[in-house]
Design a protein around this motif. Structure first.
Motif, PDB file in Angstrom:
ATOM      1  N   GLU A  43       0.886  -1.278  -0.056  1.00  0.00           N
ATOM      2  CA  GLU A  43      -0.102   0.144   0.045  1.00  0.00           C
ATOM      3  C   GLU A  43       0.846   1.316  -0.005  1.00  0.00           C
ATOM      4  OE1 GLU A  43      -2.844  -0.417   3.263  1.00  0.00           O
ATOM      5  OE2 GLU A  43      -3.982  -1.849   2.133  1.00  0.00           O
ATOM      6  N   GLU A  44       1.792   1.383   0.874  1.00  0.00           N
ATOM      7  CA  GLU A  44       2.771   2.300   0.899  1.00  0.00           C
ATOM      8  C   GLU A  44       3.388   2.658  -0.208  1.00  0.00           C
ATOM      9  OE1 GLU A  44       6.645   2.875   3.016  1.00  0.00           O
ATOM     10  OE2 GLU A  44       5.475   2.428   4.405  1.00  0.00           O
ATOM     11  N   MET A  45       4.125   1.631  -1.053  1.00  0.00           N
ATOM     12  CA  MET A  45       4.422   1.550  -2.348  1.00  0.00           C
ATOM     13  C   MET A  45       3.439   2.463  -3.554  1.00  0.00           C
ATOM     14  SD  MET A  45       6.380  -1.404  -4.305  1.00  0.00           S
ATOM     15  CE  MET A  45       4.922  -2.321  -4.826  1.00  0.00           C
ATOM     16  N   TYR A  46       2.242   1.790  -3.563  1.00  0.00           N
ATOM     17  CA  TYR A  46       1.149   2.559  -4.369  1.00  0.00           C
ATOM     18  C   TYR A  46       0.880   3.866  -3.832  1.00  0.00           C
ATOM     19  CZ  TYR A  46      -0.258  -1.866  -6.616  1.00  0.00           C
ATOM     20  OH  TYR A  46      -0.144  -2.769  -7.492  1.00  0.00           O
ATOM     21  N   GLU A  47       0.985   4.247  -2.493  1.00  0.00           N
ATOM     22  CA  GLU A  47       0.887   5.836  -2.120  1.00  0.00           C
ATOM     23  C   GLU A  47       1.897   6.711  -2.561  1.00  0.00           C
ATOM     24  OE1 GLU A  47       0.153   5.841   2.078  1.00  0.00           O
ATOM     25  OE2 GLU A  47      -1.799   4.623   1.922  1.00  0.00           O
ATOM     26  N   ARG A  48       3.105   6.006  -2.485  1.00  0.00           N
ATOM     27  CA  ARG A  48       4.278   6.542  -3.080  1.00  0.00           C
ATOM     28  C   ARG A  48       4.118   7.234  -4.588  1.00  0.00           C
ATOM     29  NH1 ARG A  48       7.978   4.195   0.452  1.00  0.00           N
ATOM     30  NH2 ARG A  48       8.384   2.581  -1.051  1.00  0.00           N
ATOM     31  N   ALA A  49       3.760   5.955  -5.133  1.00  0.00           N
ATOM     32  CA  ALA A  49       3.752   6.380  -6.606  1.00  0.00           C
ATOM     33  C   ALA A  49       2.520   7.508  -6.984  1.00  0.00           C
ATOM     34  CB  ALA A  49       3.537   4.943  -7.431  1.00  0.00           C
ATOM     35  N   GLU A  50       1.443   7.140  -6.441  1.00  0.00           N
ATOM     36  CA  GLU A  50       0.453   8.272  -6.543  1.00  0.00           C
ATOM     37  C   GLU A  50       0.862   9.457  -6.255  1.00  0.00           C
ATOM     38  OE1 GLU A  50      -3.296   7.203  -4.574  1.00  0.00           O
ATOM     39  OE2 GLU A  50      -3.722   5.577  -6.063  1.00  0.00           O
ATOM     40  N   ARG A  51       1.697   9.830  -5.187  1.00  0.00           N
ATOM     41  CA  ARG A  51       2.069  11.042  -4.507  1.00  0.00           C
ATOM     42  C   ARG A  51       2.975  11.843  -5.568  1.00  0.00           C
ATOM     43  NH1 ARG A  51       2.203   9.422   0.783  1.00  0.00           N
ATOM     44  NH2 ARG A  51       4.393   8.778   0.726  1.00  0.00           N
ATOM     45  N   ALA A  52       3.881  10.724  -6.273  1.00  0.00           N
ATOM     46  CA  ALA A  52       4.954  11.255  -7.116  1.00  0.00           C
ATOM     47  C   ALA A  52       4.266  11.572  -8.679  1.00  0.00           C
ATOM     48  CB  ALA A  52       5.832  10.210  -7.688  1.00  0.00           C
ATOM     49  N   HIS A  53       3.210  10.852  -8.711  1.00  0.00           N
ATOM     50  CA  HIS A  53       2.283  11.213 -10.070  1.00  0.00           C
ATOM     51  C   HIS A  53       1.663  12.669  -9.845  1.00  0.00           C
ATOM     52  CE1 HIS A  53      -0.289  10.213 -13.388  1.00  0.00           C
ATOM     53  NE2 HIS A  53      -1.271  10.577 -12.787  1.00  0.00           N
ATOM     54  N   ASP A  54       0.899  12.559  -8.737  1.00  0.00           N
ATOM     55  CA  ASP A  54       0.348  14.006  -8.282  1.00  0.00           C
ATOM     56  C   ASP A  54       1.389  15.035  -8.380  1.00  0.00           C
ATOM     57  OD1 ASP A  54      -2.004  12.412  -7.883  1.00  0.00           O
ATOM     58  OD2 ASP A  54      -2.212  12.496  -5.783  1.00  0.00           O
ATOM     59  N   HIS A  55       2.303  14.911  -7.930  1.00  0.00           N
ATOM     60  CA  HIS A  55       3.423  16.065  -7.896  1.00  0.00           C
ATOM     61  C   HIS A  55       3.843  16.338  -9.072  1.00  0.00           C
ATOM     62  CE1 HIS A  55       6.580  18.493  -6.077  1.00  0.00           C
ATOM     63  NE2 HIS A  55       7.616  17.665  -6.923  1.00  0.00           N
ATOM     64  N   ALA A  56       3.909  15.404 -10.060  1.00  0.00           N
ATOM     65  CA  ALA A  56       4.370  15.606 -11.590  1.00  0.00           C
ATOM     66  C   ALA A  56       3.161  16.353 -12.267  1.00  0.00           C
ATOM     67  CB  ALA A  56       4.563  14.169 -12.156  1.00  0.00           C
ATOM     68  N   ASP A  57       1.846  16.086 -11.676  1.00  0.00           N
ATOM     69  CA  ASP A  57       0.674  16.969 -12.374  1.00  0.00           C
ATOM     70  C   ASP A  57       0.800  18.450 -11.955  1.00  0.00           C
ATOM     71  OD1 ASP A  57      -0.228  14.860 -13.600  1.00  0.00           O
ATOM     72  OD2 ASP A  57      -1.773  14.318 -12.224  1.00  0.00           O
ATOM     73  N   ASP A  58       1.181  18.372 -10.781  1.00  0.00           N
ATOM     74  CA  ASP A  58       1.339  19.928 -10.051  1.00  0.00           C
ATOM     75  C   ASP A  58       2.215  20.602 -10.896  1.00  0.00           C
ATOM     76  OD1 ASP A  58      -0.817  19.416  -8.508  1.00  0.00           O
ATOM     77  OD2 ASP A  58       0.645  19.215  -6.572  1.00  0.00           O
ATOM     78  N   GLU A  59       3.395  19.752 -11.221  1.00  0.00           N
ATOM     79  CA  GLU A  59       4.561  20.701 -11.850  1.00  0.00           C
ATOM     80  C   GLU A  59       4.193  21.119 -13.091  1.00  0.00           C
ATOM     81  OE1 GLU A  59       8.571  19.930 -11.072  1.00  0.00           O
ATOM     82  OE2 GLU A  59       7.690  20.475  -9.026  1.00  0.00           O
ATOM     83  N   ARG A  60       3.370  20.353 -14.081  1.00  0.00           N
ATOM     84  CA  ARG A  60       3.092  20.613 -15.235  1.00  0.00           C
ATOM     85  C   ARG A  60       2.113  21.678 -15.244  1.00  0.00           C
ATOM     86  NH1 ARG A  60       3.295  15.031 -16.250  1.00  0.00           N
ATOM     87  NH2 ARG A  60       1.184  14.489 -15.516  1.00  0.00           N
ATOM     88  N   ARG A  61       1.126  21.800 -14.280  1.00  0.00           N
ATOM     89  CA  ARG A  61       0.216  22.778 -14.203  1.00  0.00           C
ATOM     90  C   ARG A  61       0.809  23.995 -14.028  1.00  0.00           C
ATOM     91  NH1 ARG A  61      -3.244  19.483 -11.515  1.00  0.00           N
ATOM     92  NH2 ARG A  61      -2.797  20.006  -9.368  1.00  0.00           N
ATOM     93  N   CYS A  62       1.786  24.193 -13.280  1.00  0.00           N
ATOM     94  CA  CYS A  62       2.642  25.454 -12.885  1.00  0.00           C
ATOM     95  C   CYS A  62       3.325  25.906 -14.250  1.00  0.00           C
ATOM     96  CB  CYS A  62       3.663  25.097 -11.776  1.00  0.00           C
ATOM     97  SG  CYS A  62       2.822  24.905 -10.453  1.00  0.00           S
ATOM     98  N   ALA A  63       3.858  25.005 -14.988  1.00  0.00           N
ATOM     99  CA  ALA A  63       4.778  25.039 -16.045  1.00  0.00           C
ATOM    100  C   ALA A  63       3.761  25.783 -17.208  1.00  0.00           C
ATOM    101  CB  ALA A  63       5.316  23.844 -16.806  1.00  0.00           C
ATOM    102  N   ARG A  64       2.691  25.502 -17.216  1.00  0.00           N
ATOM    103  CA  ARG A  64       1.535  25.876 -18.238  1.00  0.00           C
ATOM    104  C   ARG A  64       0.640  27.272 -17.717  1.00  0.00           C
ATOM    105  NH1 ARG A  64      -0.685  20.674 -18.399  1.00  0.00           N
ATOM    106  NH2 ARG A  64      -2.448  21.448 -17.286  1.00  0.00           N
ATOM    107  N   GLY A  65       1.276  27.716 -16.395  1.00  0.00           N
ATOM    108  CA  GLY A  65       0.626  28.971 -15.724  1.00  0.00           C
ATOM    109  C   GLY A  65      -0.768  28.629 -15.440  1.00  0.00           C
ATOM    110  N   GLY A  66      -1.195  27.355 -15.378  1.00  0.00           N
ATOM    111  CA  GLY A  66      -2.631  26.997 -15.068  1.00  0.00           C
ATOM    112  C   GLY A  66      -2.757  27.565 -13.527  1.00  0.00           C
TER     113      GLY A  66
END
Length: 113
Positions: free
Chosen positions: A90-113
């Motif tokens: 479960e911890e492994m999945y949570e970490r993967a999800e957090r990394a995924h969410d973080h990447a989404d945030d970074e992309r939003r910021c890059a687009r100035g969203g």
């Protein structure tokens, strides 16, 4: 593979009383193929060490006298190991999800969203 040790807690019924058992679980490693010798070598077994036994009652009395009994209860140890493995997955999945969410945030910021 790195050895991961985690704390795990489980309930245990012994001689008609209920206890809370805390243990540390270290995942072993699987068998591996040794190329230089051309054969399979055994990995390390999982290790589980019972750290404490506490009465599951309002008094929460520690029962160090039951450590040996808990440490040799195969059913209890299996349950604790299983719980630790489920936690790890479960911890492994949570970490993967957090990394995924973080990447989404970074992309939003890059687009100035």
């Amino acid at each position: 593979a790195a050895m991961r040790t985690r704390k795990v807690t489980g309930s245990w019924c012994y001689e008609d009383a209920d206890y809370v058992v805390k243990a540390s679980y270290t995942a072993g490693s699987s068998d591996y193929f040794d190329r230089s010798w051309g054969n399979w070598l055994p990995g390390d077994p999982d290790e589980i060490e019972v750290l404490s036994v506490i009465e599951d009652s309002p008094a929460r009395t520690p029962r160090p006298d039951l450590l040996d009994a808990a440490s040799t209860d195969a059913v209890l140890l299996d349950r604790l190991a299983e719980a630790a493995q489920v936690d790890a997955v479960e911890e492994m999945y949570e970490r993967a999800e957090r990394a995924h969410d973080h990447a989404d945030d970074e992309r939003r910021c890059a687009r100035g969203g």
